[in-house]
Write an enzyme that holds these catalytic residues in place. Structure first.
Site, PDB file in Angstrom:
ATOM      1  N   ARG A 240      -0.447  11.045  19.347  1.00  0.00           N
ATOM      2  CA  ARG A 240       0.054  11.377  18.020  1.00  0.00           C
ATOM      3  C   ARG A 240       0.544  10.092  17.366  1.00  0.00           C
ATOM      4  O   ARG A 240       1.172   9.268  18.032  1.00  0.00           O
ATOM      5  CB  ARG A 240       1.225  12.366  18.101  1.00  0.00           C
ATOM      6  CG  ARG A 240       0.825  13.800  18.392  1.00  0.00           C
ATOM      7  CD  ARG A 240       0.063  14.419  17.226  1.00  0.00           C
ATOM      8  NE  ARG A 240      -0.271  15.809  17.460  1.00  0.00           N
ATOM      9  CZ  ARG A 240      -1.449  16.228  17.929  1.00  0.00           C
ATOM     10  NH1 ARG A 240      -2.404  15.368  18.208  1.00  0.00           N
ATOM     11  NH2 ARG A 240      -1.680  17.517  18.091  1.00  0.00           N
ATOM     12  N   GLU A 269      -1.654  11.297   8.209  1.00  0.00           N
ATOM     13  CA  GLU A 269      -3.117  11.428   8.198  1.00  0.00           C
ATOM     14  C   GLU A 269      -3.554  12.256   6.993  1.00  0.00           C
ATOM     15  O   GLU A 269      -2.901  13.257   6.684  1.00  0.00           O
ATOM     16  CB  GLU A 269      -3.579  12.087   9.497  1.00  0.00           C
ATOM     17  CG  GLU A 269      -3.252  11.211  10.713  1.00  0.00           C
ATOM     18  CD  GLU A 269      -3.616  11.837  12.047  1.00  0.00           C
ATOM     19  OE1 GLU A 269      -4.192  12.939  12.056  1.00  0.00           O
ATOM     20  OE2 GLU A 269      -3.327  11.221  13.079  1.00  0.00           O
ATOM     21  N   HIS A 288      -8.918  10.565  13.771  1.00  0.00           N
ATOM     22  CA  HIS A 288      -8.422  11.669  14.623  1.00  0.00           C
ATOM     23  C   HIS A 288      -9.579  12.550  15.123  1.00  0.00           C
ATOM     24  O   HIS A 288      -9.704  13.714  14.734  1.00  0.00           O
ATOM     25  CB  HIS A 288      -7.388  12.527  13.863  1.00  0.00           C
ATOM     26  CG  HIS A 288      -6.490  13.312  14.800  1.00  0.00           C
ATOM     27  ND1 HIS A 288      -5.194  13.649  14.495  1.00  0.00           N
ATOM     28  CD2 HIS A 288      -6.717  13.815  16.034  1.00  0.00           C
ATOM     29  CE1 HIS A 288      -4.662  14.326  15.498  1.00  0.00           C
ATOM     30  NE2 HIS A 288      -5.570  14.446  16.451  1.00  0.00           N
TER      31      HIS A 288
HETATM   32  C1  GLV Z   1      -5.555  17.349  18.664  1.00  0.00           C
HETATM   33  O1  GLV Z   1      -4.974  16.371  18.373  1.00  0.00           O
HETATM   34  C2  GLV Z   1      -4.982  18.565  19.177  1.00  0.00           C
HETATM   35  O2  GLV Z   1      -3.743  18.689  19.335  1.00  0.00           O
HETATM   36  O3  GLV Z   1      -5.770  19.490  19.438  1.00  0.00           O
END
Ligand code: GLV
Length: 331
Positions: A240, A269, A288
């Site tokens: 994160r 983001e 991401h």
């Molecule tokens: C991705 O970052 C998730 O938490 O699935």
């Protein structure tokens, strides 16, 4: 009893959506953009369940807007910091996740970032495409750093961290790890050595973060942590964005306190188009996509649908996927 009503905030790959539509009346946000706050508040009203994404904040206001019949918030994610779990529990709402289904895919991406940083993959591609490859073979063209024989420091040795360690072993790396608890199985099977955070930071050639976001892990990588790293080391983050103080990282990168960074996650983001990170050569930036393989995202969809249907059928979801088992007392 009529069919249950479900709101799904985004399309996802795989067969999960058709399974869901066979069992429930589904309201799907068909756009690829996330729904606005107002859309969520409007569309969740009267629903028995919701499949949400990590970009959808599920708080008291949303639960209130849904109404008392809402029984399950099934998140298509591993993280759950977007959900007010305490509020859901008090209202008797099950909160479920897709758990560690994404571990191997995320480990693959982590390793891709590590290799990309070590061996200048992105810069090499940019050079060739831009017509800047002027001399055929050159002894000193885009010299990177060895991955084999290097030391990888893994912060957080859960399912994803362990999957990264497995890959690192295959690449002949030395593995250090830091975790709340010792992971004796990985120590034994992967030769991972426990280190306190300072030792890990100062001895690793690559530092890869695999903790979940909570008050203990928020900004664990700040200026003082970055200063402990080797100047030749790379920071890899697929967990994160908020576990790293991004402003400190930018300063450290500019001042060459660390060699570079591979980042799939950011404090905010999407990353601002004007972020100084976008101008730096010594970083590899991804949007991401840790779990973004067809197979993994499909399996996540299957799990999100299964979790939701189980609750609506009056069953308790598998503990592996359930965030708030204590909710049973409130129902
Ligand atoms: C991705 O970052 C998730 O938490 O699935």
């Amino acid at each position: 009893m009529g069919r249950k009503k479900v709101y799904v905030t985004r399309k996802f790959p795989g067969d999960g959506m058709s399974t869901l539509s066979r069992h429930c009346d589904v309201l799907l946000n068909k756009k690829s953009d996330p729904p606005s706050r107002n859309e969520i508040l409007r569309n969740i009203a009267g629903k028995h369940g919701v499949v949400c994404m990590l970009s959808d904040r599920m708080d008291k206001e949303v639960m209130e807007a849904a109404g008392a019949q809402l029984k399950v918030i099934s998140s298509y994610s591993t993280g759950f910091e977007h959900i007010d779990v305490k509020e859901a529990t008090a209202r008797g709402i099950y909160v479920t996740l897709t758990s560690d289904i994404l571990a191997e895919a995320t480990a693959d991406l982590t390793f891709s970032l590590l290799l990309a940083c070590a061996r200048n993959l992105v810069e090499g591609d940019r050079m060739v495409r831009a017509g800047r490859w002027n001399v055929g073979w050159k002894p000193d063209l885009l010299l990177g750093t060895d991955v084999h024989g290097a030391t990888l420091g893994i912060i957080g040795l859960g399912r994803i961290g362990s999957a990264v360690a497995k890959r690192a072993r295959g690449f002949g790396m030395n593995i250090l790890y830091n975790n709340r608890n010792r992971n004796l199985q990985s120590e034994h099977e992967l030769g991972a050595k426990y280190a306190d955070l300072d030792q890990l930071l100062s001895q690793s050639d690559f530092v890869s973060i695999h903790v979940s976001l909570n008050e203990e892990t928020r900004e664990i990588i700040d200026m003082s942590a970055l200063q402990k790293m080797k100047r030749t080391a790379f920071l890899i983050n697929t967990s994160r964005g908020q576990v790293v103080n991004e402003r400190d990282l930018i300063v450290a990168l500019k001042n060459k306190l660390v060699a570079g960074a591979g980042l799939d996650v950011f404090q905010k983001e999407p990353l601002s188009k004007t972020s100084p990170l976008t101008k730096m050569q010594n970083v590899v930036l991804l949007p991401h996509i840790g779990s973004a393989s067809i197979q993994t995202r499909s399996r996540m969809g299957d799990a999100a649908v299964r979790n939701l249907l189980e609750v609506l059928e009056g069953k308790k979801p598998d503990g592996r996927f359930l965030v708030n088992p204590e909710v049973a007392e409130f129902r």
